[in-house]
Design a protein around this motif. Structure first.
Motif, mmCIF file in Angstrom:
data_model
loop_
_atom_site.group_PDB
_atom_site.id
_atom_site.type_symbol
_atom_site.label_atom_id
_atom_site.label_comp_id
_atom_site.label_asym_id
_atom_site.label_seq_id
_atom_site.Cartn_x
_atom_site.Cartn_y
_atom_site.Cartn_z
ATOM 1 N N UNK A 196 -8.329 -48.761 7.285
ATOM 2 C CA UNK A 196 -9.423 -48.573 6.330
ATOM 3 C C UNK A 196 -8.923 -47.884 5.061
ATOM 4 N N UNK A 197 -8.030 -46.910 5.230
ATOM 5 C CA UNK A 197 -7.486 -46.208 4.058
ATOM 6 C C UNK A 197 -6.681 -47.170 3.188
ATOM 7 N N UNK A 198 -5.921 -48.064 3.835
ATOM 8 C CA UNK A 198 -5.111 -49.017 3.069
ATOM 9 C C UNK A 198 -6.002 -50.012 2.336
ATOM 10 N N UNK A 199 -7.084 -50.430 2.960
ATOM 11 C CA UNK A 199 -8.029 -51.331 2.282
ATOM 12 C C UNK A 199 -8.592 -50.664 1.031
ATOM 13 N N UNK A 200 -8.953 -49.395 1.158
ATOM 14 C CA UNK A 200 -9.521 -48.661 0.023
ATOM 15 C C UNK A 200 -8.464 -48.494 -1.079
ATOM 16 N N UNK A 201 -7.216 -48.245 -0.664
ATOM 17 C CA UNK A 201 -6.130 -48.131 -1.646
ATOM 18 C C UNK A 201 -5.852 -49.462 -2.329
ATOM 19 N N UNK B 71 5.008 -43.212 4.376
ATOM 20 C CA UNK B 71 5.075 -44.681 4.357
ATOM 21 C C UNK B 71 4.696 -45.181 2.960
ATOM 22 N N UNK B 72 5.478 -46.087 2.443
ATOM 23 C CA UNK B 72 5.198 -46.600 1.095
ATOM 24 C C UNK B 72 3.963 -47.505 1.119
ATOM 25 N N UNK B 73 3.392 -47.692 -0.077
ATOM 26 C CA UNK B 73 2.228 -48.565 -0.197
ATOM 27 C C UNK B 73 2.587 -49.990 0.255
ATOM 28 N N UNK B 74 3.813 -50.425 -0.081
ATOM 29 C CA UNK B 74 4.251 -51.768 0.325
ATOM 30 C C UNK B 74 4.261 -51.893 1.850
ATOM 31 N N UNK B 75 4.726 -50.858 2.514
ATOM 32 C CA UNK B 75 4.743 -50.881 3.993
ATOM 33 C C UNK B 75 3.320 -50.878 4.543
ATOM 34 N N UNK B 76 2.464 -50.076 3.925
ATOM 35 C CA UNK B 76 1.065 -50.047 4.368
ATOM 36 C C UNK B 76 0.426 -51.428 4.214
ATOM 37 N N UNK B 77 0.703 -52.061 3.078
ATOM 38 C CA UNK B 77 0.142 -53.398 2.837
ATOM 39 C C UNK B 77 0.659 -54.395 3.862
ATOM 40 N N UNK B 78 1.931 -54.262 4.188
ATOM 41 C CA UNK B 78 2.536 -55.151 5.171
ATOM 42 C C UNK B 78 1.819 -55.008 6.513
ATOM 43 N N UNK B 79 1.533 -53.778 6.883
ATOM 44 C CA UNK B 79 0.841 -53.521 8.154
ATOM 45 C C UNK B 79 -0.610 -54.005 8.094
ATOM 46 N N UNK B 80 -1.220 -53.823 6.938
ATOM 47 C CA UNK B 80 -2.593 -54.311 6.763
ATOM 48 C C UNK B 80 -2.622 -55.837 6.898
ATOM 49 N N UNK B 81 -1.650 -56.481 6.263
ATOM 50 C CA UNK B 81 -1.579 -57.942 6.303
ATOM 51 C C UNK B 81 -1.422 -58.436 7.741
#
Length: 195
Positions: free
Chosen positions: A69-74, A1-11
């Motif tokens: 949590x991993x996405x927040x740290x990233x 999963x790309x960082x952009x996708x991770x951010x989207x899910x985090x958002x």
């Protein structure tokens, strides 16, 4: 999963209504992580994550828990890299409080940033209190948290002055980062500012 996708899910996760009332939404969390990235003292991940959510959120499962949590740290690392680069820092929202500041994303970002400062207030102000306070001013003004204080109320009452201050936020972030993270480069920062 790309960082952009991770951010989207985090958002989506942070902006959901199920979170605790005091938990930070995505834009506020971005401000908060920006403050943590600038602070000279490193706050342990566990501590700032727990503070961000106010109380443990209800994750669908352990995998989601790990991912969020991993996405927040990233995201925090990504913000730190942005601050360290020579490019102007980009906020995830418009540099504008709009007609209703309390509802604006920028206000949320600034409040999140101040929450990050409050986690380690002494580390921010121990060495260059006056200079740090001056650099923080646009963010403090944007947050609306200090409007009961006369000098802030005066600024808040002047729309043009407010706008002038708000647009200084990206520059203020770079200055704060250099001051607190790269103290060896001090002399360059202390050159007189032209207002």
């Amino acid at each position: 999963m790309s960082f952009a996708e991770q951010l989207h899910r985090l958002q989506a996760f942070l902006d959901a209504d199920e979170l605790h009332d005091e938990a930070l939404d995505y834009v506020a969390a971005h401000g908060y992580l920006t403050a943590l990235s600038i602070c000279a003292e490193t706050v342990p991940d566990r501590e700032w994550i727990d503070a961000l959510f106010a109380e443990p959120p209800h994750y669908a499962d352990e995998a989601q828990h790990q991912e969020i949590e991993a996405t927040l740290i990233q995201l925090k690392a990504h913000i730190a890299r942005q601050l360290a680069s020579d490019e102007e820092f980009e906020l995830p929202c418009d540099l504008d409080l709009g007609d209703d500041p309390d509802d604006s994303e920028l206000r949320g970002w600034c409040i999140g940033f101040m929450e990050g400062v409050f986690l380690r207030e002494s580390a921010w102000f121990e060495n260059d209190e006056e200079e740090v306070s001056e650099m923080l001013l646009p963010i403090m003004v944007g947050s609306g948290l200090f409007d009961e204080q006369p000098e802030f109320a005066d600024i808040a009452a002047d729309a043009n002055l407010m706008d002038d201050m708000i647009v200084q936020i990206p520059e203020a972030l770079t200055d704060l980062y250099l001051l607190l993270q790269a103290p060896d480069e001090k002399p360059a920062i202390l050159k007189p500012r032209h207002h």
